[in-house]
Design a protein around this motif. Structure first.
Motif, short mmCIF file in Angstrom:
data_model
loop_
_atom_site.label_atom_id
_atom_site.label_comp_id
_atom_site.label_asym_id
_atom_site.label_seq_id
_atom_site.Cartn_x
_atom_site.Cartn_y
_atom_site.Cartn_z
N SER A 122 0.82 -1.21 0.00
CA SER A 122 0.00 0.00 0.00
C SER A 122 0.86 1.26 0.00
CB SER A 122 -0.96 0.00 1.19
OG SER A 122 -0.26 0.01 2.41
N TYR A 123 1.99 1.24 0.66
CA TYR A 123 2.90 2.38 0.68
C TYR A 123 3.48 2.61 -0.72
CZ TYR A 123 6.46 5.48 2.72
OH TYR A 123 7.24 6.56 3.06
N ASP A 124 3.89 1.53 -1.37
CA ASP A 124 4.41 1.63 -2.73
C ASP A 124 3.33 2.11 -3.69
OD1 ASP A 124 6.92 0.79 -1.91
OD2 ASP A 124 6.57 -1.30 -2.46
N THR A 125 2.13 1.58 -3.57
CA THR A 125 1.02 1.98 -4.44
C THR A 125 0.72 3.47 -4.28
OG1 THR A 125 0.08 -0.23 -4.37
CG2 THR A 125 -1.40 1.56 -5.00
N LEU A 126 0.72 3.97 -3.08
CA LEU A 126 0.49 5.39 -2.82
C LEU A 126 1.49 6.25 -3.59
CD1 LEU A 126 -0.89 7.65 -1.09
CD2 LEU A 126 0.95 7.26 0.55
N HIS A 127 2.76 5.89 -3.54
CA HIS A 127 3.79 6.66 -4.22
C HIS A 127 3.72 6.51 -5.73
CE1 HIS A 127 5.27 6.97 -0.13
NE2 HIS A 127 5.89 8.05 -0.55
N LYS A 128 3.37 5.34 -6.22
CA LYS A 128 3.21 5.13 -7.66
C LYS A 128 2.04 5.96 -8.19
CE LYS A 128 5.26 0.55 -7.53
NZ LYS A 128 5.00 -0.88 -7.53
N ARG A 129 0.96 6.04 -7.46
CA ARG A 129 -0.17 6.88 -7.88
C ARG A 129 0.21 8.35 -7.88
NH1 ARG A 129 -4.89 4.01 -4.36
NH2 ARG A 129 -5.08 2.15 -5.65
N PHE A 130 0.93 8.77 -6.86
CA PHE A 130 1.38 10.16 -6.81
C PHE A 130 2.28 10.46 -8.00
CE2 PHE A 130 4.12 13.65 -5.42
CZ PHE A 130 3.17 14.56 -4.97
N ARG A 131 3.18 9.54 -8.33
CA ARG A 131 4.09 9.69 -9.47
C ARG A 131 3.30 9.83 -10.77
NH1 ARG A 131 7.35 11.21 -13.07
NH2 ARG A 131 8.67 9.73 -14.11
N ALA A 132 2.24 9.06 -10.92
CA ALA A 132 1.43 9.11 -12.14
C ALA A 132 0.80 10.49 -12.34
CB ALA A 132 0.35 8.04 -12.10
N GLN A 133 0.53 11.18 -11.25
CA GLN A 133 -0.09 12.50 -11.33
C GLN A 133 0.93 13.64 -11.27
OE1 GLN A 133 -2.92 12.50 -8.14
NE2 GLN A 133 -4.25 11.02 -9.15
N ASN A 134 2.16 13.33 -10.91
CA ASN A 134 3.21 14.35 -10.74
C ASN A 134 4.50 13.86 -11.39
OD1 ASN A 134 1.86 16.31 -8.69
ND2 ASN A 134 1.44 14.25 -7.94
N PRO A 135 4.67 14.12 -12.68
CA PRO A 135 5.83 13.54 -13.39
C PRO A 135 7.19 13.98 -12.87
CG PRO A 135 4.58 15.06 -14.79
CD PRO A 135 3.82 14.90 -13.52
N TRP A 136 7.25 15.04 -12.08
CA TRP A 136 8.52 15.48 -11.51
C TRP A 136 8.97 14.59 -10.36
CZ3 TRP A 136 7.80 16.28 -6.41
CH2 TRP A 136 6.50 16.58 -5.99
N PHE A 137 8.05 13.79 -9.80
CA PHE A 137 8.34 12.96 -8.63
C PHE A 137 8.95 11.64 -9.06
CE2 PHE A 137 6.96 9.77 -5.46
CZ PHE A 137 7.50 10.31 -4.32
N LYS A 138 10.05 11.25 -8.42
CA LYS A 138 10.69 9.97 -8.69
C LYS A 138 10.65 9.13 -7.43
CE LYS A 138 14.98 7.98 -10.47
NZ LYS A 138 15.17 6.91 -9.54
N TYR A 139 10.22 7.90 -7.60
CA TYR A 139 10.10 6.98 -6.46
C TYR A 139 10.98 5.77 -6.72
CZ TYR A 139 7.99 3.54 -3.34
OH TYR A 139 7.78 2.59 -2.38
N THR A 140 11.85 5.45 -5.78
CA THR A 140 12.73 4.29 -5.90
C THR A 140 12.64 3.46 -4.63
OG1 THR A 140 14.28 5.56 -7.26
CG2 THR A 140 15.11 3.53 -6.27
#
Length: 55
Positions: A9-27
């Motif tokens: 769920s933590y990873d999914t939250l960040h992946k969704r945020f990334r989809a809406q904010n292309p400047w955000f990088k999640y690793t």
């Protein structure tokens, strides 16, 4: 960069945020602490270098 908490769920939250904010990088790193810069310095450096090369 994150190594904890490890939860889908933590990873999914960040992946969704990334989809809406292309400047955000999640690793997700394979570390065991909340401090991947201390726990995995080589992996952190490689990820930062890769990010900088795309800019």
């Amino acid at each position: 960069m994150f190594s904890h908490p490890k939860s889908e769920s933590y990873d999914t939250l960040h992946k969704r945020f990334r989809a809406q904010n292309p400047w955000f990088k999640y690793t997700r790193l394979n570390g065991e602490t909340h401090f991947p810069g201390v726990d995995l310095p080589r992996e952190v450096a490689a990820d930062i270098e890769g990010f900088l090369q795309t800019k």
